[in-house]
Design an enzyme around this catalytic site. Structure first.
Site, PDB file in Angstrom:
ATOM      1  N   MET A  54      -1.695   6.392  99.332  1.00 37.32           N
ATOM      2  CA  MET A  54      -1.058   5.107  99.628  1.00 37.32           C
ATOM      3  C   MET A  54      -0.681   5.016 101.111  1.00 37.32           C
ATOM      4  SD  MET A  54      -1.105   3.516  96.710  1.00 37.32           S
ATOM      5  CE  MET A  54       0.190   2.296  96.614  1.00 37.32           C
ATOM      6  N   ALA A  55      -1.434   5.758 101.933  1.00 39.11           N
ATOM      7  CA  ALA A  55      -1.200   5.701 103.377  1.00 39.11           C
ATOM      8  C   ALA A  55      -1.382   4.274 103.882  1.00 39.11           C
ATOM      9  CB  ALA A  55      -2.167   6.637 104.104  1.00 39.11           C
ATOM     10  N   GLN A  89       7.421  12.345 101.513  1.00 41.42           N
ATOM     11  CA  GLN A  89       6.252  13.133 101.108  1.00 41.42           C
ATOM     12  C   GLN A  89       5.702  13.891 102.306  1.00 41.42           C
ATOM     13  OE1 GLN A  89       2.001  11.737  99.821  1.00 41.42           O
ATOM     14  NE2 GLN A  89       3.242  11.905  97.970  1.00 41.42           N
ATOM     15  N   CYS A 111      -4.165  14.828  97.781  1.00 40.39           N
ATOM     16  CA  CYS A 111      -5.017  13.978  98.614  1.00 40.39           C
ATOM     17  C   CYS A 111      -6.463  14.467  98.596  1.00 40.39           C
ATOM     18  CB  CYS A 111      -4.482  13.964 100.041  1.00 40.39           C
ATOM     19  SG  CYS A 111      -5.402  12.856 101.131  1.00 40.39           S
ATOM     20  N   LYS A 152       2.999  17.247  93.973  1.00 37.55           N
ATOM     21  CA  LYS A 152       1.984  16.353  93.418  1.00 37.55           C
ATOM     22  C   LYS A 152       0.627  17.009  93.610  1.00 37.55           C
ATOM     23  CE  LYS A 152      -0.173  11.819  93.920  1.00 37.55           C
ATOM     24  NZ  LYS A 152      -0.309  10.590  94.738  1.00 37.55           N
ATOM     25  N   ASN A 200       0.053  10.823  86.352  1.00 39.34           N
ATOM     26  CA  ASN A 200      -0.465   9.871  87.332  1.00 39.34           C
ATOM     27  C   ASN A 200      -1.933   9.612  87.031  1.00 39.34           C
ATOM     28  OD1 ASN A 200      -1.483  10.065  90.771  1.00 39.34           O
ATOM     29  ND2 ASN A 200      -0.651   8.265  89.761  1.00 39.34           N
ATOM     30  N   ASP A 218      -4.436   5.745  86.405  1.00 42.70           N
ATOM     31  CA  ASP A 218      -4.744   4.613  85.524  1.00 42.70           C
ATOM     32  C   ASP A 218      -3.512   3.981  84.895  1.00 42.70           C
ATOM     33  OD1 ASP A 218      -7.325   5.227  86.196  1.00 42.70           O
ATOM     34  OD2 ASP A 218      -7.906   5.993  84.241  1.00 42.70           O
ATOM     35  N   GLY A 241       0.403   4.566  91.630  1.00 40.64           N
ATOM     36  CA  GLY A 241      -0.204   4.440  92.939  1.00 40.64           C
ATOM     37  C   GLY A 241      -0.853   3.083  93.091  1.00 40.64           C
TER      38      GLY A 241
END
Length: 353
Positions: free
Chosen positions: A1-2, A54, A85, A125, A186, A188, A210
């Site tokens: 989500m950068a 984060q 990531c 995460k 996390n 869908d 997200g």
């Protein structure tokens, strides 16, 4: 989500519903070197609590220094370590979703961060692994638990999947069964009812959202209602969406401190907000090129405020839906999972995704 979860978008989401809103990914090297762009990304609203930061890093010593800095300077109330990531510029350095494969290095990073954090909770995460032949999530979860993290979040995809296909919720259930600390799921979560189904199917203690909130900050109102056992869901008409767009742009301008740049930052959100609505291509294009709030107001005034929410878009993916592919890794990365050395040039000097 950068580039998305900055102070403006987090404030907008908080105005719609409760939740723990995490800032954009900040690299530990850039933090300890006080990179100006990175320090700006650390901004939180005066009323934002808890402040959730984060961090991403590969060198255990630098990660620990960054965490120590966060604690000593009271920069955040919660630290989330990103090992999820999948973007090439991160994984080719051995970071992100590539790192848990080197489980000793992963342990050094997490344990060092928890020790440096003292009273500040640390969470992790991660993804299932690099690919289906190199899964890491259960072992990494156990390592993180032993190191003292407060919770683990699992995205039910491998790095090779990127954002394609469907998330594997069974993996979330497996991790929940293996750990004693809270496990968050996390992948869908497009609608509030998806969150309820995930928790029911996996036993997860909560969910991480997200892409599902892109152009839909009211999703958090739905999530609040769903977990409170209430049936109402927000289905804004186009007029209400336009008001939310205006508020988002206004918050960005306020944060950036410059109207043209704030409006430019807003442009990428336009397509997400208008997905499924009857808006012509020319008007969409003009909205995606605004340079002032006055221009935005003029164009939003051309929308049909009574147009109902496009129900056919409910449950559909948002944001990136790219194809699976080979994961970029440092040479020889997969040869020895016990190796705990830091790859040369691994730490990134700037923040973002």
């Amino acid at each position: 989500m950068a580039g998305i979860t900055n102070i403006a978008f987090r404030k907008l989401c908080r105005e719609h519903g409760a939740g723990l809103y995490v800032c954009e990914m900040v690299t530990t090297r850039a933090l300890v070197e006080r990179n100006p762009k990175t320090m700006r990304m650390l901004a939180f609203s005066a009323d934002e609590r808890p402040r959730s930061l984060q961090l991403y890093g590969i060198d255990p010593e630098i990660v620990a220094r960054a965490v120590r800095m966060v604690v000593d300077e009271n920069l955040a109330d919660h630290i989330d370590l990103n090992f999820g990531c999948p973007v090439p510029k991160v994984t080719r350095k051995g970071g992100g979703s590539a790192l848990p494969w080197r489980h000793r290095l992963f342990e050094r990073i997490v344990r060092g961060a928890v020790e440096a954090a003292e009273h500040v909770p640390v969470t992790v995460k991660m993804r299932k692994g690099i690919d289906d032949d190199h899964l890491t999530y259960v072992r990494a979860g156990l390592i993180a638990q032993e190191a003292g993290v407060a919770a683990v979040a699992l995205h039910g995809r491998t790095a090779a999947q990127r954002y394609s296909g469907r998330a594997d919720w069974d993996a979330i259930a497996d991790l929940k069964a293996a750990l004693e600390i809270p496990v968050l799921g996390n992948g869908d979560i497009w609608e509030a009812d998806d969150a309820l189904r995930m928790v029911e199917q996996t036993g997860a203690d909560g969910v991480v959202v997200g892409r599902g909130c892109l152009g839909r900050p009211w999703l958090f109102a739905d999530l609040t209602a769903a977990f409170d056992g209430r049936p109402e869901r927000v289905l804004p008409n186009l007029g209400e969406v336009a008001a939310t767009m205006r508020r988002h742009a206004e918050l960005l301008v306020e944060w950036v401190g410059d109207e043209p740049h704030g409006c430019a930052d807003f442009r990428k959100h336009v397509a997400w907000y208008l997905k499924g609505f009857p808006v012509g291509s020319e008007l969409r294009q003009r909205l995606a090129m605004i340079s002032s709030l006055m221009e935005l107001d003029d164009l939003l005034g051309k929308l049909d405020p009574a147009a109902p929410y496009p129900r056919e878009t409910l449950g559909q993916p948002r944001g990136r839906t790219n194809s699976p592919g080979k994961v970029a890794l440092p040479e020889g990365w997969l040869d020895d999972p016990d190796a705990d050395g830091v790859p040369d040039g691994a730490e990134l000097a700037d923040s973002g995704g």
